[in-house]
Design an enzyme around this catalytic site. Structure first.
Site, short mmCIF file in Angstrom:
data_model
loop_
_atom_site.label_atom_id
_atom_site.label_comp_id
_atom_site.label_asym_id
_atom_site.label_seq_id
_atom_site.Cartn_x
_atom_site.Cartn_y
_atom_site.Cartn_z
N GLY A 1 0.84 -1.19 0.00
CA GLY A 1 0.00 0.00 0.00
C GLY A 1 0.87 1.24 0.00
O GLY A 1 2.05 1.18 -0.36
N CYS B 1 1.79 6.88 12.96
CA CYS B 1 2.48 8.09 12.50
C CYS B 1 2.28 9.22 13.52
O CYS B 1 3.21 9.96 13.84
CB CYS B 1 1.99 8.49 11.11
SG CYS B 1 0.20 8.63 10.97
N ILE C 1 2.23 2.88 2.40
CA ILE C 1 3.39 2.77 3.29
C ILE C 1 4.40 1.79 2.72
O ILE C 1 5.59 2.07 2.65
CB ILE C 1 2.91 2.37 4.71
CG1 ILE C 1 2.13 3.55 5.33
CG2 ILE C 1 4.08 1.97 5.60
CD1 ILE C 1 1.53 3.28 6.68
#
Lengths: 341, 287
Positions: B15, B128, B17
């Site tokens: 994906g 994050c 990331i």
């Protein structure tokens, strides 16, 4: 719906007075106020009474404002008063979680609305599923819907239906729409889904009732409206006015006019310091397309930062801020102060 | 020619990331990207990775176990699948660096705990928002004992992939738990916004701590120091505002990207991936 040719078309009025109205009083409604209005709305035959923090389950915070009562207290207080009205709650993933939903259903929520910003419907997948599993009615709503095109909104609503939403629709969170905008959007959504459509208006440009009527004409069958329009910013679609308007239009709401007028009077006397009004900042906020719930924090930040609240609303609109980004308000005020000397 | 001493690495998940991780691992002199594993032949992300010329497999964790053993595996899939991935990799001796918000492995925030946790082969990077907020909160809590901590992370819609969107509850729970662990403050609230604004706004984290009896000067100095540390691996990390007074400390942090492929606004992906690659490289040094 099982309407025959002889029956008047029906619209369900969903009443978030005790949720959206919280924005107007810094989320400080107390138990007596919740009880007083819930009893009156129930007596008037208002089908759904929504309650909670202004931004819904789990949203009480320094960022958005701390509520006087926790979610459980608000819900049990209202639940105890309702004999025929169903109780609704609102939750946006990212502000609340599945735990909040489970607690709300345990406290008697019949309808759980899962909200997402207009292009972000896929965040509702998990939580719509949770609502369905808990056996409550699952609805999906798109916030700040003026930021997306009709086709996009239709696609996002269809997505929420796929995730299990039993009714879907749009919120004019900023009070930006003209009736033609609503017609176009509701019609687009109606052609994409086959569940009841929801419209939630705000009155910044004085059009909440007209927009709600446009929504009904375009096929919406669940309309949000609040007593005296009690709600964020310039307020919402005014419930008792809408009941009268829909009656003239030949649309049935199941709500008696005298009873809803009495409920609105109780709201005016007990729940609000003053009914909402379209003041100058509210017009600017609507035109700028800024979330109505920003009104109080914007006025505070403008005062503290020594800037014009209208300039601040316009600057926030330029940045396309959305609900939940209250932390940006003081930053933008400070930058505005620097820029204007 | 000297023997290749680089660590054998697999990336699980293709994906937003995962694709950026692939790029970073490829550029690392200490890491050797051996495999990128996704799920299903139809994964668009996996096709993109293959087009970039990297070896791919479509069998998810099964492909990784089959092509192993690996020194390091990054899990960039989703929180729901992670436990199964750890169960499969545990016997292989690989170090698993989890970028999903499970909090199952040893929680690591490089800005706060600069030493590689040699004792653990299962590391978790919180989220994050956690990677951005925890260094600041750690700096704050060295000088006072906050009674309440609130973190609001706002990312651009375009920077959050499907797994992130499905894992918002886990994101909130894991970030809250990590903040409790790093600050000692029990009462913690975490919120997440995805902004549809165009152009996309940079990743922003607003941090508020309620505390009494702090020295603003000390806190200011500590936050500046920790910001420098974080910039050592995530150069786009910036404290954009710091206000202190009447029992309240408010900090806003912005993270923009330093990677090549990521758009400027996607600082959320940048900070967690920078931390992940740093850990993988440190695991090599710790040998």
């Amino acid at each position: 719906m099982d309407t025959t040719a002889h029956e008047r078309p029906r619209v369900l009025l969903h009443d978030p007075t005790l949720r959206d109205g919280q924005h107007a009083v810094g989320h400080q409604l107390d138990a007596g106020q919740l009880r007083a209005y819930a009893i009156a709305a129930n007596a008037a035959g208002v089908p759904v009474v929504e309650v909670g923090h202004g931004n819904g389950l789990g949203a009480s915070s320094l960022q958005i404002g701390r509520a006087a009562l926790d979610d459980a207290t608000m819900l049990t207080t209202v639940r105890e008063t309702l004999t025929s009205s169903r109780m609704g709650v609102f939750m946006a993933p990212g502000w609340g979680t599945a735990k909040d939903i489970a607690a709300a259903v345990r406290h008697g929520a019949d309808i759980v609305r899962i909200a997402a910003h207009c292009t972000e419907a896929d965040v509702t997948e998990r939580h719509l599923d949770v609502v369905r599993e808990l056996g409550a009615e699952a609805q999906g709503v798109l916030l700040m819907s003026h930021m997306a095109e009709p086709r996009k909104l239709a696609e996002q609503c269809a997505l929420m239906v796929r995730f299990g939403a039993q009714a879907v629709g749009i919120m004019d969170s900023a009070g930006y729409y003209l009736p033609a905008d609503v017609t176009e959007r509701v019609a687009a959504i109606a052609s994409a889904v086959d569940v009841p459509l929801i419209f939630h208006g705000h009155n910044n440009l004085g059009l909440a009732v007209a927009n709600s009527l446009a929504a009904v004409d375009a096929g919406a069958s669940v309309i949000d409206a609040t007593a005296r329009g009690f709600g964020a910013g310039a307020g919402n679609t005014q419930l008792e006015v809408l009941v009268a308007v829909l009656d003239r239009r030949g649309v049935s709401t199941g709500i008696g006019l005298r009873e809803v007028l009495a409920a609105a009077d109780i709201a005016a006397a007990r729940v609000m310091k003053a009914p909402p009004s379209i003041d100058s900042t509210a017009v600017a906020s609507g035109l700028a397309g800024v979330f109505s719930g920003f009104k109080r924090p914007v006025l505070e930040a403008a005062r503290a930062g020594g800037v014009d609240p209208i300039d601040l609303f316009l600057a926030l609109g330029e940045r396309q801020v959305v609900a939940g980004q209250e932390d940006l308000i003081t930053d933008v005020a400070r930058r505005l102060k620097v820029a204007t000397g | 020619m000297a023997a290749d001493t680089r660590r054998r690495v697999a990336v699980l998940g293709a994906g937003l990331i995962g694709i950026d991780l692939v790029d970073r691992v490829h550029r690392s002199a200490k890491l050797d990207l051996v495999l990128v594993a996704g799920r299903g032949q139809n994964s668009l992300g996996l096709h993109r990775v293959a087009e970039l010329g990297y070896p791919t497999a479509a069998g998810g964790i099964g492909s990784v176990v089959e092509a192993g053993p690996f020194d390091v595996v990054f899990d960039a899939t989703n929180a729901d699948s992670h436990a199964e991935h750890w169960a499969a990799l545990r016997p292989t001796g690989a170090t698993l660096i989890d970028l999903t918000p499970t909090g199952l492995g040893t929680v690591v925030v490089p800005g706060v705990s600069p030493h590689y946790p040699v004792a653990s082969r299962h590391l978790n990077l919180v989220s994050c928002g956690g990677q951005a907020a925890i260094p600041v909160l750690h700096a704050v809590s060295r000088h006072c004992a906050p009674t309440y901590v609130e973190v609001v992370a706002t990312g651009a819609a375009a920077s959050a992939g499907r797994a992130t969107r499905r894992n918002l509850d886990q994101y909130i729970d894991t970030t809250s738990a990590a903040i409790r662990a790093f600050t000692g403050t029990e009462d913690v609230k975490v919120m997440v916004n995805l902004s549809p604004a165009r152009p996309a706004p940079p990743f922003r984290v607003a941090i508020t701590a309620l505390a009494d009896g702090f020295s603003p000067a000390h806190i200011r100095t500590s936050i500046a120091a920790i910001a420098d540390t974080v910039r050592g691996y995530a150069p786009g990390f910036e404290v954009t505002s710091l206000a202190m007074g009447s029992g309240r400390i408010s900090v806003a942090v912005q993270v923009t990207t330093s990677g090549r492929r990521l758009p400027h606004h996607a600082g959320s992906v940048d900070i967690i991936n920078a931390a992940a690659v740093l850990l993988a490289e440190q695991s090599a040094a710790a040998l």
